[in-house]
Design a protein around this motif. Sequence first.
Motif, PDB file in Angstrom:
ATOM      1  N   GLN A  65       0.834  -1.207   0.000  1.00  0.00           N
ATOM      2  CA  GLN A  65       0.000   0.000   0.000  1.00  0.00           C
ATOM      3  C   GLN A  65       0.865   1.252   0.000  1.00  0.00           C
ATOM      4  OE1 GLN A  65      -2.552  -0.489   3.411  1.00  0.00           O
ATOM      5  NE2 GLN A  65      -3.851  -2.005   2.412  1.00  0.00           N
ATOM      6  N   GLN A  68       2.524   1.575  -3.439  1.00  0.00           N
ATOM      7  CA  GLN A  68       1.576   1.997  -4.463  1.00  0.00           C
ATOM      8  C   GLN A  68       1.256   3.486  -4.343  1.00  0.00           C
ATOM      9  OE1 GLN A  68       0.544  -0.032  -7.056  1.00  0.00           O
ATOM     10  NE2 GLN A  68      -0.070   1.965  -7.839  1.00  0.00           N
ATOM     11  N   LYS A  69       1.141   3.970  -3.101  1.00  0.00           N
ATOM     12  CA  LYS A  69       0.893   5.403  -2.905  1.00  0.00           C
ATOM     13  C   LYS A  69       2.058   6.230  -3.434  1.00  0.00           C
ATOM     14  CE  LYS A  69      -2.361   5.241   0.903  1.00  0.00           C
ATOM     15  NZ  LYS A  69      -2.636   5.529   2.302  1.00  0.00           N
ATOM     16  N   GLN A  70       3.277   5.756  -3.218  1.00  0.00           N
ATOM     17  CA  GLN A  70       4.445   6.477  -3.724  1.00  0.00           C
ATOM     18  C   GLN A  70       4.457   6.488  -5.249  1.00  0.00           C
ATOM     19  OE1 GLN A  70       7.767   4.562  -1.763  1.00  0.00           O
ATOM     20  NE2 GLN A  70       7.635   5.919   0.002  1.00  0.00           N
ATOM     21  N   ILE A  71       4.095   5.369  -5.855  1.00  0.00           N
ATOM     22  CA  ILE A  71       4.026   5.293  -7.317  1.00  0.00           C
ATOM     23  C   ILE A  71       2.948   6.238  -7.832  1.00  0.00           C
ATOM     24  CG2 ILE A  71       3.361   3.791  -9.253  1.00  0.00           C
ATOM     25  CD1 ILE A  71       4.745   1.482  -7.624  1.00  0.00           C
ATOM     26  N   ASP A  72       1.774   6.193  -7.189  1.00  0.00           N
ATOM     27  CA  ASP A  72       0.671   7.075  -7.596  1.00  0.00           C
ATOM     28  C   ASP A  72       1.050   8.541  -7.456  1.00  0.00           C
ATOM     29  OD1 ASP A  72      -0.795   4.796  -8.111  1.00  0.00           O
ATOM     30  OD2 ASP A  72      -2.014   4.934  -6.292  1.00  0.00           O
ATOM     31  N   ASN A  73       1.733   8.884  -6.356  1.00  0.00           N
ATOM     32  CA  ASN A  73       2.155  10.274  -6.142  1.00  0.00           C
ATOM     33  C   ASN A  73       3.176  10.701  -7.189  1.00  0.00           C
ATOM     34  OD1 ASN A  73       0.479  10.629  -3.957  1.00  0.00           O
ATOM     35  ND2 ASN A  73       2.061  10.194  -2.445  1.00  0.00           N
ATOM     36  N   ILE A  75       3.385   9.573 -10.241  1.00  0.00           N
ATOM     37  CA  ILE A  75       2.639   9.764 -11.489  1.00  0.00           C
ATOM     38  C   ILE A  75       1.894  11.090 -11.445  1.00  0.00           C
ATOM     39  CG2 ILE A  75       0.695   8.899 -12.853  1.00  0.00           C
ATOM     40  CD1 ILE A  75       1.676   6.041 -12.074  1.00  0.00           C
ATOM     41  N   ASP A  76       1.233  11.359 -10.316  1.00  0.00           N
ATOM     42  CA  ASP A  76       0.517  12.636 -10.157  1.00  0.00           C
ATOM     43  C   ASP A  76       1.483  13.811 -10.290  1.00  0.00           C
ATOM     44  OD1 ASP A  76      -1.875  11.329  -9.815  1.00  0.00           O
ATOM     45  OD2 ASP A  76      -1.886  11.529  -7.627  1.00  0.00           O
ATOM     46  N   GLU A  79       2.323  14.354 -13.915  1.00  0.00           N
ATOM     47  CA  GLU A  79       1.190  14.980 -14.596  1.00  0.00           C
ATOM     48  C   GLU A  79       1.103  16.464 -14.254  1.00  0.00           C
ATOM     49  OE1 GLU A  79      -2.315  12.761 -13.593  1.00  0.00           O
ATOM     50  OE2 GLU A  79      -1.628  10.975 -14.661  1.00  0.00           O
TER      51      GLU A  79
END
Length: 97
Positions: A65, A68-73, A75-76, A79
Amino acid sequence: MDGKLRIKISIADRVYPLTVEPSQEEGLRSASKKIDAMIKQFEENYAVRDKQDVLAMCALQFASQVEQKQIDNAIDGEETIERIKRLNTLLDQYLEK
């Protein structure tokens, strides 16, 4: 030990005495409850014979978890940088007129 609290946290029916900052207490107690809930869920849903296996599964779940949050951040963040670059381009075009 000025200002520190001595608390006991229970995980998987074992008690762990800790000395923590008062600001950490709520988070540790919450984490302990989440771990115990996850242990219960794994024990109910899977044929797990050993607490060590359940704890390893919990550790993997929490670690994944966080990752995944680090990966999502990341990517964000990429962007956001792209949006800022596009805005800068638009501003440059507007200001050149």
